[in-house]
Scaffold this motif. Structure first.
Motif, short mmCIF file in Angstrom:
data_model
loop_
_atom_site.label_atom_id
_atom_site.label_comp_id
_atom_site.label_asym_id
_atom_site.label_seq_id
_atom_site.Cartn_x
_atom_site.Cartn_y
_atom_site.Cartn_z
N LEU A 162 0.81 -1.22 0.00
CA LEU A 162 0.00 0.00 0.00
C LEU A 162 0.84 1.27 0.00
O LEU A 162 0.32 2.36 0.11
CB LEU A 162 -0.94 0.01 1.21
CG LEU A 162 -1.98 -1.10 1.23
CD1 LEU A 162 -2.82 -1.02 2.51
CD2 LEU A 162 -2.88 -1.02 0.01
N SER B 158 2.27 3.85 -1.89
CA SER B 158 2.18 4.32 -3.27
C SER B 158 3.48 5.03 -3.66
O SER B 158 4.16 5.60 -2.81
CB SER B 158 0.99 5.25 -3.47
OG SER B 158 1.16 6.44 -2.74
N ARG C 30 -0.99 -6.46 -6.70
CA ARG C 30 -2.09 -5.60 -7.13
C ARG C 30 -1.68 -4.87 -8.40
O ARG C 30 -0.51 -4.87 -8.77
CB ARG C 30 -2.49 -4.61 -6.04
CG ARG C 30 -1.38 -3.74 -5.53
CD ARG C 30 -1.75 -2.93 -4.27
NE ARG C 30 -2.10 -3.77 -3.16
CZ ARG C 30 -3.26 -3.69 -2.49
NH1 ARG C 30 -4.13 -2.76 -2.78
NH2 ARG C 30 -3.52 -4.51 -1.51
N TYR D 69 -1.56 -1.19 -10.08
CA TYR D 69 -1.58 0.21 -9.65
C TYR D 69 -1.88 1.12 -10.84
O TYR D 69 -1.18 1.08 -11.86
CB TYR D 69 -0.22 0.57 -9.04
CG TYR D 69 -0.19 1.94 -8.43
CD1 TYR D 69 -0.72 2.16 -7.16
CD2 TYR D 69 0.36 3.03 -9.10
CE1 TYR D 69 -0.71 3.42 -6.59
CE2 TYR D 69 0.38 4.28 -8.54
CZ TYR D 69 -0.16 4.48 -7.28
OH TYR D 69 -0.14 5.73 -6.72
N THR E 162 -6.67 -6.99 -7.53
CA THR E 162 -7.00 -5.69 -6.94
C THR E 162 -6.42 -4.57 -7.78
O THR E 162 -5.27 -4.64 -8.23
CB THR E 162 -6.42 -5.59 -5.51
OG1 THR E 162 -6.93 -6.67 -4.73
CG2 THR E 162 -6.80 -4.28 -4.84
N THR F 147 -5.44 -0.56 -7.47
CA THR F 147 -5.12 0.43 -6.43
C THR F 147 -4.66 1.71 -7.12
O THR F 147 -4.07 1.66 -8.20
CB THR F 147 -4.02 -0.10 -5.49
OG1 THR F 147 -4.52 -1.27 -4.84
CG2 THR F 147 -3.63 0.92 -4.44
N THR G 85 -3.67 6.22 -6.21
CA THR G 85 -3.64 7.39 -5.35
C THR G 85 -4.57 8.42 -5.97
O THR G 85 -4.36 8.82 -7.12
CB THR G 85 -2.22 7.97 -5.22
OG1 THR G 85 -1.38 6.97 -4.65
CG2 THR G 85 -2.21 9.22 -4.36
N PHE H 46 -14.19 2.43 -6.04
CA PHE H 46 -12.97 2.43 -5.25
C PHE H 46 -13.26 2.95 -3.84
O PHE H 46 -14.05 3.87 -3.67
CB PHE H 46 -11.90 3.30 -5.91
CG PHE H 46 -11.29 2.67 -7.13
CD1 PHE H 46 -10.07 2.01 -7.05
CD2 PHE H 46 -11.93 2.74 -8.36
CE1 PHE H 46 -9.51 1.42 -8.17
CE2 PHE H 46 -11.38 2.15 -9.49
CZ PHE H 46 -10.17 1.50 -9.40
N GLU I 182 -8.22 2.86 1.50
CA GLU I 182 -7.45 1.85 2.24
C GLU I 182 -6.99 2.49 3.56
O GLU I 182 -6.75 3.69 3.62
CB GLU I 182 -6.19 1.45 1.45
CG GLU I 182 -6.46 0.68 0.18
CD GLU I 182 -6.61 -0.81 0.43
OE1 GLU I 182 -6.58 -1.26 1.60
OE2 GLU I 182 -6.77 -1.53 -0.57
N THR J 90 -4.20 3.47 5.90
CA THR J 90 -2.80 3.73 5.59
C THR J 90 -2.00 4.03 6.85
O THR J 90 -2.52 4.60 7.81
CB THR J 90 -2.66 4.90 4.59
OG1 THR J 90 -3.38 6.03 5.10
CG2 THR J 90 -3.21 4.54 3.24
N LEU K 216 -5.31 6.74 -0.74
CA LEU K 216 -5.03 5.49 -1.43
C LEU K 216 -6.33 4.73 -1.50
O LEU K 216 -6.98 4.47 -0.47
CB LEU K 216 -3.97 4.70 -0.66
CG LEU K 216 -3.40 3.51 -1.42
CD1 LEU K 216 -2.57 3.98 -2.61
CD2 LEU K 216 -2.55 2.65 -0.51
N SER L 98 -8.69 1.44 -3.40
CA SER L 98 -8.61 0.14 -4.08
C SER L 98 -10.01 -0.38 -4.36
O SER L 98 -10.99 0.06 -3.75
CB SER L 98 -7.88 -0.88 -3.21
OG SER L 98 -6.53 -0.55 -3.04
#
Length: 171
Positions: A71, A73, A89, A91, A125, A127, A129, A143, A146, A148, A165, A167
């Motif tokens: 997680l 980013s 995942r 991104y 998944t 993910t 930003t 989305f 998450e 963090t 962030l 997902s």
């Protein structure tokens, strides 16, 4: 300019597209500048995750995405060097559309293409930003935020104070 679906398509990005992608990024995201080298590296590392939207002979949008792990980013305007292995995942680094291409379903098409790439890599998944400006858009796409860590929050703050962030599972 009205963008017709008949002549507007998502296609794989090539190195020849990078100057146009950088120019569109500067127009669409003036508060989040990134160097051409960032886009070039993502293209080199994950060519199947880098697409452009073309229509009527012009660049209408782009998608930059790649495999990722965890997680944390990538900080804004930072080279990766290499992709983490194994990835867990997919991104979405950036999805941008020129103003004339918005509201016509092209963003949803790009997200579907990111899902296809995630599936091809065996990843379940997506993910990303999200900056403060796009939070509502991404929420409408399914989305969710998450949880963090303090370290992750510090990186998110490099985008803006309200960056999150987000997902979602690959559909």
């Amino acid at each position: 300019m009205n963008t017709s679906r008949a002549d507007t398509i998502w296609r794989l990005m090539t190195p020849d597209d990078l100057d146009h992608v950088t120019a569109l990024a500067a127009t669409v995201h003036p508060d989040y500048p990134e160097d051409t080298a960032i886009f070039a590296e993502r293209l080199r590392l994950a060519p199947d995750g880098c697409l452009i939207l073309t229509g009527a002979g012009t660049l209408c949008g782009y998608l930059i995405s790649h495999p990722w792990r965890g997680l944390l980013s990538p900080p804004l305007n930072t080279l990766l060097g290499a992709l983490p292995a194994p990835a867990e995942r997919w991104y979405i680094h950036d999805l941008a559309l020129a103003p004339h291409a918005r509201g016509q379903g092209y963003a949803q098409m790009a997200i579907a293409k990111a899902e296809d790439a995630a599936r091809a890599h065996g990843l379940g998944t997506l993910t990303l930003t999200s900056t403060r400006h796009a939070l509502q858009f991404w929420a409408r796409q399914g989305f969710a935020a998450e949880e963090t860590s303090v370290e992750e929050q510090a990186i998110l703050a490099s985008y803006d104070p309200k960056a999150c962030l987000l997902s979602r599972r690959v559909g």
